[in-house]
Write a protein that holds these residues in place. Structure first.
Motif, PDB file in Angstrom:
ATOM      1  N   GLY A  40      93.781  -3.699  17.458  1.00  0.00           N
ATOM      2  CA  GLY A  40      94.940  -4.556  17.214  1.00  0.00           C
ATOM      3  C   GLY A  40      95.905  -4.525  18.381  1.00  0.00           C
ATOM      4  O   GLY A  40      96.436  -5.562  18.802  1.00  0.00           O
ATOM      5  N   ASN A  41      96.121  -3.335  18.929  1.00  0.00           N
ATOM      6  CA  ASN A  41      96.997  -3.222  20.100  1.00  0.00           C
ATOM      7  C   ASN A  41      96.413  -3.962  21.296  1.00  0.00           C
ATOM      8  O   ASN A  41      97.148  -4.595  22.071  1.00  0.00           O
ATOM      9  CB  ASN A  41      97.204  -1.744  20.455  1.00  0.00           C
ATOM     10  CG  ASN A  41      98.008  -1.008  19.407  1.00  0.00           C
ATOM     11  OD1 ASN A  41      98.768  -1.611  18.668  1.00  0.00           O
ATOM     12  ND2 ASN A  41      97.828   0.297  19.316  1.00  0.00           N
ATOM     13  N   GLU A  42      95.085  -3.883  21.466  1.00  0.00           N
ATOM     14  CA  GLU A  42      94.430  -4.593  22.568  1.00  0.00           C
ATOM     15  C   GLU A  42      94.557  -6.102  22.401  1.00  0.00           C
ATOM     16  O   GLU A  42      94.704  -6.836  23.385  1.00  0.00           O
ATOM     17  CB  GLU A  42      92.952  -4.198  22.643  1.00  0.00           C
ATOM     18  CG  GLU A  42      92.703  -2.814  23.195  1.00  0.00           C
ATOM     19  CD  GLU A  42      93.108  -2.688  24.656  1.00  0.00           C
ATOM     20  OE1 GLU A  42      92.716  -3.544  25.463  1.00  0.00           O
ATOM     21  OE2 GLU A  42      93.832  -1.734  24.978  1.00  0.00           O
ATOM     22  N   THR A  43      94.496  -6.588  21.165  1.00  0.00           N
ATOM     23  CA  THR A  43      94.637  -8.028  20.912  1.00  0.00           C
ATOM     24  C   THR A  43      96.037  -8.506  21.282  1.00  0.00           C
ATOM     25  O   THR A  43      96.209  -9.547  21.921  1.00  0.00           O
ATOM     26  CB  THR A  43      94.355  -8.344  19.434  1.00  0.00           C
ATOM     27  OG1 THR A  43      93.057  -7.849  19.081  1.00  0.00           O
ATOM     28  CG2 THR A  43      94.402  -9.839  19.178  1.00  0.00           C
ATOM     29  N   ILE A  44      97.043  -7.727  20.894  1.00  0.00           N
ATOM     30  CA  ILE A  44      98.425  -8.070  21.249  1.00  0.00           C
ATOM     31  C   ILE A  44      98.615  -8.012  22.757  1.00  0.00           C
ATOM     32  O   ILE A  44      99.264  -8.875  23.358  1.00  0.00           O
ATOM     33  CB  ILE A  44      99.403  -7.127  20.520  1.00  0.00           C
ATOM     34  CG1 ILE A  44      99.378  -7.404  19.019  1.00  0.00           C
ATOM     35  CG2 ILE A  44     100.819  -7.271  21.078  1.00  0.00           C
ATOM     36  CD1 ILE A  44     100.121  -6.393  18.181  1.00  0.00           C
ATOM     37  N   SER A  45      98.028  -7.006  23.377  1.00  0.00           N
ATOM     38  CA  SER A  45      98.100  -6.890  24.829  1.00  0.00           C
ATOM     39  C   SER A  45      97.397  -8.063  25.510  1.00  0.00           C
ATOM     40  O   SER A  45      97.878  -8.591  26.513  1.00  0.00           O
ATOM     41  CB  SER A  45      97.480  -5.565  25.275  1.00  0.00           C
ATOM     42  OG  SER A  45      97.494  -5.444  26.679  1.00  0.00           O
ATOM     43  N   MET A  46      96.253  -8.488  24.960  1.00  0.00           N
ATOM     44  CA  MET A  46      95.521  -9.620  25.528  1.00  0.00           C
ATOM     45  C   MET A  46      96.341 -10.899  25.461  1.00  0.00           C
ATOM     46  O   MET A  46      96.310 -11.716  26.396  1.00  0.00           O
ATOM     47  CB  MET A  46      94.198  -9.798  24.771  1.00  0.00           C
ATOM     48  CG  MET A  46      93.383 -11.001  25.213  1.00  0.00           C
ATOM     49  SD  MET A  46      92.895 -10.936  26.950  1.00  0.00           S
ATOM     50  CE  MET A  46      91.649  -9.653  26.890  1.00  0.00           C
ATOM     51  N   LEU A  47      97.069 -11.090  24.363  1.00  0.00           N
ATOM     52  CA  LEU A  47      97.926 -12.272  24.243  1.00  0.00           C
ATOM     53  C   LEU A  47      98.876 -12.382  25.432  1.00  0.00           C
ATOM     54  O   LEU A  47      99.066 -13.462  25.999  1.00  0.00           O
ATOM     55  CB  LEU A  47      98.712 -12.200  22.932  1.00  0.00           C
ATOM     56  CG  LEU A  47      99.746 -13.305  22.719  1.00  0.00           C
ATOM     57  CD1 LEU A  47      99.056 -14.617  22.370  1.00  0.00           C
ATOM     58  CD2 LEU A  47     100.738 -12.921  21.627  1.00  0.00           C
ATOM     59  N   THR A  64     102.998 -12.395  18.500  1.00  0.00           N
ATOM     60  CA  THR A  64     102.835 -10.943  18.431  1.00  0.00           C
ATOM     61  C   THR A  64     103.203 -10.418  17.042  1.00  0.00           C
ATOM     62  O   THR A  64     102.521  -9.539  16.502  1.00  0.00           O
ATOM     63  CB  THR A  64     103.704 -10.258  19.496  1.00  0.00           C
ATOM     64  OG1 THR A  64     103.280 -10.682  20.796  1.00  0.00           O
ATOM     65  CG2 THR A  64     103.595  -8.754  19.414  1.00  0.00           C
ATOM     66  N   SER A  65     104.262 -10.963  16.460  1.00  0.00           N
ATOM     67  CA  SER A  65     104.676 -10.544  15.115  1.00  0.00           C
ATOM     68  C   SER A  65     103.622 -10.892  14.077  1.00  0.00           C
ATOM     69  O   SER A  65     103.309 -10.086  13.186  1.00  0.00           O
ATOM     70  CB  SER A  65     106.008 -11.216  14.749  1.00  0.00           C
ATOM     71  OG  SER A  65     107.018 -10.879  15.684  1.00  0.00           O
ATOM     72  N   VAL A  66     103.043 -12.085  14.182  1.00  0.00           N
ATOM     73  CA  VAL A  66     101.989 -12.496  13.253  1.00  0.00           C
ATOM     74  C   VAL A  66     100.771 -11.579  13.387  1.00  0.00           C
ATOM     75  O   VAL A  66     100.190 -11.130  12.390  1.00  0.00           O
ATOM     76  CB  VAL A  66     101.590 -13.964  13.501  1.00  0.00           C
ATOM     77  CG1 VAL A  66     100.356 -14.346  12.668  1.00  0.00           C
ATOM     78  CG2 VAL A  66     102.751 -14.896  13.173  1.00  0.00           C
ATOM     79  N   LEU A  67     100.389 -11.276  14.623  1.00  0.00           N
ATOM     80  CA  LEU A  67      99.250 -10.387  14.853  1.00  0.00           C
ATOM     81  C   LEU A  67      99.528  -8.980  14.330  1.00  0.00           C
ATOM     82  O   LEU A  67      98.630  -8.312  13.810  1.00  0.00           O
ATOM     83  CB  LEU A  67      98.925 -10.327  16.347  1.00  0.00           C
ATOM     84  CG  LEU A  67      98.326 -11.602  16.964  1.00  0.00           C
ATOM     85  CD1 LEU A  67      98.194 -11.458  18.476  1.00  0.00           C
ATOM     86  CD2 LEU A  67      96.973 -11.919  16.351  1.00  0.00           C
ATOM     87  N   SER A  68     100.767  -8.526  14.456  1.00  0.00           N
ATOM     88  CA  SER A  68     101.130  -7.192  13.971  1.00  0.00           C
ATOM     89  C   SER A  68     100.994  -7.105  12.448  1.00  0.00           C
ATOM     90  O   SER A  68     100.533  -6.092  11.914  1.00  0.00           O
ATOM     91  CB  SER A  68     102.565  -6.843  14.390  1.00  0.00           C
ATOM     92  OG  SER A  68     102.678  -6.811  15.797  1.00  0.00           O
ATOM     93  N   VAL A  69     101.400  -8.173  11.758  1.00  0.00           N
ATOM     94  CA  VAL A  69     101.267  -8.201  10.299  1.00  0.00           C
ATOM     95  C   VAL A  69      99.790  -8.179   9.910  1.00  0.00           C
ATOM     96  O   VAL A  69      99.369  -7.436   9.010  1.00  0.00           O
ATOM     97  CB  VAL A  69     101.962  -9.448   9.714  1.00  0.00           C
ATOM     98  CG1 VAL A  69     101.654  -9.601   8.224  1.00  0.00           C
ATOM     99  CG2 VAL A  69     103.471  -9.363   9.929  1.00  0.00           C
ATOM    100  N   GLY A  70      98.988  -8.991  10.603  1.00  0.00           N
ATOM    101  CA  GLY A  70      97.546  -8.996  10.333  1.00  0.00           C
ATOM    102  C   GLY A  70      96.917  -7.640  10.587  1.00  0.00           C
ATOM    103  O   GLY A  70      96.066  -7.184   9.810  1.00  0.00           O
ATOM    104  N   GLN A  71      97.334  -6.978  11.667  1.00  0.00           N
ATOM    105  CA  GLN A  71      96.822  -5.645  11.975  1.00  0.00           C
ATOM    106  C   GLN A  71      97.182  -4.658  10.881  1.00  0.00           C
ATOM    107  O   GLN A  71      96.359  -3.827  10.468  1.00  0.00           O
ATOM    108  CB  GLN A  71      97.378  -5.163  13.308  1.00  0.00           C
ATOM    109  CG  GLN A  71      96.940  -3.752  13.683  1.00  0.00           C
ATOM    110  CD  GLN A  71      97.612  -3.256  14.945  1.00  0.00           C
ATOM    111  OE1 GLN A  71      98.224  -4.020  15.683  1.00  0.00           O
ATOM    112  NE2 GLN A  71      97.511  -1.962  15.197  1.00  0.00           N
TER     113      GLN A  71
END
Length: 263
Positions: A165-172, A215-222
């Motif tokens: 999940g952190n890598e996905t946010i970083s990739m964004l 990033t906030s949406v991805l954090s909730v999904g994570q």
């Protein structure tokens, strides 16, 4: 000014391009990373060494340099071909400039680099599972691949999901680097606008707002994905933020009603 550009067509097109880059690059990174992690754990020294060399090369060089390399690969190999080894016939050949477009260069630079990091994340998750689990599966006649798929990976996911999940946010956010090869993602879109109207700061704020929203949406999904994979490991899961809010509102409502009942 910020509100005017927040939903501008050019900015939204750049946002969609950023999301596409993130999704495709992470898909490549996860799939290739899984393969590299399994290779690294292989008892075959040639296979494990090949995986180690890949991780060493792609983790040891900046992703910015890798994006530029793929964009300019035609200068090194003007024509790319696929054929049989040892002087065999060529099966496929193409012009490098035609084959590796700006989009392809961005995907190769981001996806191949991400695979090196995902390989180490997945390898660490696999190693966290007790060897006794694999030994028991082998004793039941399960193959190494089936054991990995049915026994090891489901247990390893608890440790793999958070860093993924952190890598996905970083990739964004890393997708902004492809602006160097003039790919029209979110950052490059706002750059095109402020190069004309010189409203640099407001447009950079627009880009930052969109990055924060996604990033906030991805954090909730994570959070909910981690919670799902913790079900088998914890006796009782902690309440979600929505459940905490609901309990707080119900407790406050009960405290308001109690004095009224006494009267």
């Amino acid at each position: 000014m910020i509100g005017h550009y927040l939903l501008a067509a050019r900015v939204l097109r750049g946002l969609v391009a950023t999301l596409e880059l993130t999704a495709i690059s992470m898909a490549i990174g996860i799939a290739l990373g899984l393969m590299l992690a399994v290779m690294r754990l292989s008892p075959n020294p040639l296979v494990s060494t090949a995986s180690w060399l890949y991780v060493w090369l792609f983790r040891g060089t900046p992703v910015y340099v890798q994006i530029l390399f793929w964009y300019n690969v035609a200068a090194l190999y003007p024509r790319l071909s696929l054929g049989l080894p040892f002087g065999g016939p060529q099966l496929l050949h193409a012009n490098a400039n035609t084959l590796i477009t700006v989009f392809a260069a961005a995907i190769l630079g981001l996806g191949l680099n991400e695979a090196a990091y995902m390989a180490e994340i997945i390898r660490a998750g696999i190693l966290s599972v007790s060897e006794g689990q694999s030994e028991a599966a082998y004793a039941l006649g399960m193959t190494r691949l089936k054991t990995l798929r049915r026994i090891v990976l489901p247990q390893a996911m608890r440790l793999i999901i958070p860093p993924t999940g952190n890598e996905t946010i970083s990739m964004l956010k890393t997708t902004s680097l492809v602006s160097v090869i003039a790919y029209t993602e979110l950052l490059y879109s706002v750059q095109e606008i402020y190069d004309v109207n010189y409203e640099t700061i407001p447009l950079l704020i627009v880009a930052s707002i969109w990055y924060l929203v996604i990033t906030s949406v991805l954090s909730v999904g994570q959070y909910y994905l981690e919670r799902r994979f913790r079900r088998g490991a914890a006796r009782q899961l902690a309440p979600t933020p929505l459940e905490r809010l609901r309990r707080f509102l119900l407790a406050g409502h009960a405290q308001v009603e109690m004095p009224a009942e006494r009267r």
